[in-house]
Design an enzyme around this catalytic site. Structure first.
Site, PDB file in Angstrom:
ATOM      1  N   GLU A   1       0.808  -1.224   0.000  1.00  0.00           N
ATOM      2  CA  GLU A   1       0.000   0.000   0.000  1.00  0.00           C
ATOM      3  C   GLU A   1       0.848   1.284   0.000  1.00  0.00           C
ATOM      4  O   GLU A   1       0.285   2.379  -0.068  1.00  0.00           O
ATOM      5  CB  GLU A   1      -0.991  -0.040   1.189  1.00  0.00           C
ATOM      6  CG  GLU A   1      -2.110  -1.050   0.924  1.00  0.00           C
ATOM      7  CD  GLU A   1      -2.836  -1.526   2.171  1.00  0.00           C
ATOM      8  OE1 GLU A   1      -2.146  -2.042   3.079  1.00  0.00           O
ATOM      9  OE2 GLU A   1      -4.059  -1.387   2.242  1.00  0.00           O
TER      10      GLU A   1
ATOM     11  N   ASP B   1     -11.927  -5.929  -2.969  1.00  0.00           N
ATOM     12  CA  ASP B   1     -12.869  -7.063  -2.912  1.00  0.00           C
ATOM     13  C   ASP B   1     -14.233  -6.522  -2.510  1.00  0.00           C
ATOM     14  O   ASP B   1     -14.349  -5.371  -2.084  1.00  0.00           O
ATOM     15  CB  ASP B   1     -12.381  -8.104  -1.898  1.00  0.00           C
ATOM     16  CG  ASP B   1     -12.292  -7.508  -0.507  1.00  0.00           C
ATOM     17  OD1 ASP B   1     -13.308  -7.524   0.200  1.00  0.00           O
ATOM     18  OD2 ASP B   1     -11.216  -6.989  -0.135  1.00  0.00           O
TER      19      ASP B   1
HETATM   20  N1  ADE Z   1      -9.457  -4.775   3.490  1.00  0.00           N
HETATM   21  C1  ADE Z   1      -9.651  -5.150   2.219  1.00  0.00           C
HETATM   22  N2  ADE Z   1     -10.745  -5.916   2.101  1.00  0.00           N
HETATM   23  C2  ADE Z   1     -11.262  -6.030   3.347  1.00  0.00           C
HETATM   24  C3  ADE Z   1     -12.394  -6.700   3.889  1.00  0.00           C
HETATM   25  N3  ADE Z   1     -13.196  -7.427   3.099  1.00  0.00           N
HETATM   26  N4  ADE Z   1     -12.608  -6.606   5.218  1.00  0.00           N
HETATM   27  C4  ADE Z   1     -11.779  -5.896   5.991  1.00  0.00           C
HETATM   28  N5  ADE Z   1     -10.708  -5.250   5.546  1.00  0.00           N
HETATM   29  C5  ADE Z   1     -10.448  -5.307   4.227  1.00  0.00           C
END
Ligand code: ADE
Length: 230
Positions: free
Chosen positions: A12, A198
């Site tokens: 990141e 996601d």
């Molecule tokens: N960071 C990236 N995706 C995430 C998720 N689904 N839950 C928590 N932190 C995240």
């Protein structure tokens, strides 16, 4: 003026470090700090490690030790708003813990008994700079809204639905409100810039693994654009 930029993982902050003229590197309590110049701005870029505790500690360190006057948290997140797509960018209006619950002692959700704040408001001028930066990148779709924070990876449609229903968040991650709280306590403006890795659903762990690098680049591009605007 020194800007503190936090990314939880090396992924990141990788693009920022590549673009940066690093003058000095510090390791404090297993946390990395890179001091230098980025897009003509004095910065300290920090790899905080995951979670709200590390995010809060990194924020405090950037402000107290390195003299940061503003904080940008940059990284990836899971989408909570069903309209969001993978690689979209989310800019915070504010941040809120979804895993802080003292309701049994009469304290509203997300608040601590002796710190009665549910939402840590982001700094409006920083939010506008992030929006302007995102707008200048035609291939990036950006949304502005509340970012939810908890020390857990969300990978369930039901949890996702409830987070949206209860907290009205756009995206979920593990550091935003930690940075928000530490920034608030230290009277320092902050903003969170996240890109969707996601959709916080059943396949989120797979999507995350495949897409974290691409998403991280989008967030860092918007962060670089903010520095260009300064
Ligand atoms: N960071 C990236 N995706 C995430 C998720 N689904 N839950 C928590 N932190 C995240």
């Amino acid at each position: 003026m020194i800007i503190g930029i936090i990314g939880p993982s090396m992924t990141e902050i990788a693009l920022l470090l590549r673009e940066m003229k690093i003058e000095k590197k510090f390791t404090i309590a297993k946390t990395l700090f890179f001091k230098g110049m980025l897009r003509g701005v004095k910065v300290v870029v920090c790899r905080s490690r995951d979670g709200k505790v590390n995010a809060g500690l990194a924020t405090r360190e950037l402000i107290a030790r390195f003299g940061a006057k503003s904080i940008i948290l940059n990284g990836v997140a899971g989408a909570i708003n069903p309209n969001l797509r993978i690689l979209d960018v989310v800019i915070s209006t504010g941040t809120q813990f979804h895993d802080v619950n003292y309701t049994r002692v009469g304290v509203p959700l997300s608040e601590y008994p002796n710190l009665r704040i549910a939402v840590y408001q982001a700094n409006p001028p920083l939010v506008r700079l992030a929006q302007q930066s995102a707008k200048k990148q035609p291939y990036i779709r950006a949304t502005t809204g509340k970012i939810l924070t908890g020390d857990q990876f969300i990978a369930s449609p039901i949890r996702k639905y409830l987070l949206r229903k209860v907290f009205h968040g756009e995206a979920v991650e593990s550091e935003g409100a930690g940075v928000g709280q530490a920034s608030f306590l230290n009277h320092t403006p902050y903003v969170v810039i996240r890109s969707v890795s996601d959709l916080a659903n059943r396949v989120a762990p797979i999507d995350f693994r495949i897409l974290v690098r691409l998403a991280a680049i989008n967030a860092q591009r918007v962060t670089l654009g903010v520095l260009d605007e300064l």
